[in-house]
Design an enzyme around this catalytic site. Sequence first.
Site, PDB file in Angstrom:
ATOM      1  N   GLY A   8      -9.781  -2.049   0.128  1.00 45.91           N
ATOM      2  CA  GLY A   8      -8.448  -2.079   0.748  1.00 45.91           C
ATOM      3  C   GLY A   8      -7.965  -0.671   1.049  1.00 45.91           C
ATOM      4  N   GLY A  11      -5.164  -0.004   3.609  1.00 50.59           N
ATOM      5  CA  GLY A  11      -3.877  -0.680   3.421  1.00 50.59           C
ATOM      6  C   GLY A  11      -2.776   0.264   2.982  1.00 50.59           C
ATOM      7  N   GLN A  12      -1.631  -0.334   2.636  1.00 47.03           N
ATOM      8  CA  GLN A  12      -0.434   0.475   2.315  1.00 47.03           C
ATOM      9  C   GLN A  12      -0.680   1.381   1.104  1.00 47.03           C
ATOM     10  OE1 GLN A  12       3.017  -1.547   0.800  1.00 47.03           O
ATOM     11  NE2 GLN A  12       4.429   0.056   1.432  1.00 47.03           N
ATOM     12  N   ASP A  53     -16.701  -6.298   3.087  1.00 47.64           N
ATOM     13  CA  ASP A  53     -15.997  -7.577   2.971  1.00 47.64           C
ATOM     14  C   ASP A  53     -16.110  -8.001   1.508  1.00 47.64           C
ATOM     15  OD1 ASP A  53     -15.233 -10.199   2.892  1.00 47.64           O
ATOM     16  OD2 ASP A  53     -16.465 -10.847   4.602  1.00 47.64           O
ATOM     17  N   TYR A 142       0.042 -16.505  -3.403  1.00 46.74           N
ATOM     18  CA  TYR A 142      -0.114 -15.094  -3.767  1.00 46.74           C
ATOM     19  C   TYR A 142       0.093 -14.931  -5.277  1.00 46.74           C
ATOM     20  CZ  TYR A 142       1.007 -10.049  -3.691  1.00 46.74           C
ATOM     21  OH  TYR A 142       1.036  -8.699  -3.907  1.00 46.74           O
ATOM     22  N   LYS A 146      -2.324 -13.835  -8.400  1.00 51.64           N
ATOM     23  CA  LYS A 146      -2.016 -12.677  -9.253  1.00 51.64           C
ATOM     24  C   LYS A 146      -2.072 -13.051 -10.732  1.00 51.64           C
ATOM     25  CE  LYS A 146      -1.425  -9.287  -6.295  1.00 51.64           C
ATOM     26  NZ  LYS A 146      -2.536  -8.352  -6.102  1.00 51.64           N
TER      27      LYS A 146
HETATM   28  N1  SER Z   1       5.183  -6.357  -2.045  1.00 54.02           N
HETATM   29  C1  SER Z   1       4.416  -7.548  -2.226  1.00 54.02           C
HETATM   30  C2  SER Z   1       4.780  -8.581  -1.258  1.00 54.02           C
HETATM   31  O1  SER Z   1       5.918  -8.581  -0.846  1.00 54.02           O
HETATM   32  C3  SER Z   1       4.574  -8.089  -3.590  1.00 54.02           C
HETATM   33  O2  SER Z   1       3.620  -7.608  -4.430  1.00 54.02           O
HETATM   34  O3  SER Z   1       3.990  -9.407  -0.958  1.00 54.02           O
END
Ligand code: SER
Length: 318
Positions: A8, A11-12, A53, A142, A146
Amino acid sequence: MKRILVTGATGQIGSELVPALRSRYGNANVVAAGHKKPPHQGVVEEGPYITLDVTQIEAISAVVRDYQIDTIFHLAALLSAVSEKNPQLAWKVNMGGLYNILEVSRENNCAVFFPSSIGAFGPNTPRDNTPQDTLQRPNTLYGVCKVSGELLCDYYYTRYGVDTRGVRYPGLISYETLPGGGTTDYAVEIFYDAVANKPYDCFLKPGTYLDMMYMPDAVRAAIELMEADATGLKHRNAFNITAMSFAPEELAASIQTLIPGFSMRYTVDPVRQAIADSWPRHMDDHAAQEEWGWKPQYNLEHMTRDMIERLSKKLEHR
Ligand code: SER
């Protein structure tokens, strides 16, 4: 940590964690792995960059062997709102990817950093001073990934001795790379409109308090936890960490102290509002403070000032 793989990486978090790790451990010792998103120029120029991947275990295995990796920062995942749009893909990437990383780490003796999130909590979790150890029944895919990920990391440590560690990140605010489809994204988007002297249309309603953190603190947390003396760690995975908690109108007010003409209106997105309403307003992060010395450096005012300064410079140079 001598040879590091970051999944990743485009990513951010990855786009800021990779340079921080490279300046600490040497450019050649940090392999940045992205998937579909084109990489940031610096990530490719300053050190090894590969396409990976994470749903393909053999590919991960080959990279770990080829580069003699001993530590993996596993950041590749779909964020909360995107996961609700495609739960099947989110399970495959978020859960399947983590399982593959842990298996490869078990076979190759790698340490693993796994970022959990405020999303690991659910509507019946205490929302204020959310304890480190408490009820976790998230109602988003999500969040399900987690919580399962936190438990799976614990399992690989107790069962196989894999050195797994992780934090529960709050919403992350940064100027380098935009987040890709999360519930806390408003706290980043708002700055882009503010510095462009445009009004911002917020998708969460006023009074929606959530934990937040500025990216330099988030990057430092990951590195400090991975470097922490293991004997002090009782939790290892899923440490609550936070730096500030605010509602959208408070962020807007903080921006207005520097950009007085800024204004915000609201067009609430019911999907993201429901997700936000199921998350903590403010987590208790004492376990992280006590076990590895966690301490944020940026509060709301300091973060707002830095974001506006850096984002204005970045957008000017485009
Ligand atoms: N910042 C994330 C989201 O909004 C949460 O972990 O999905």
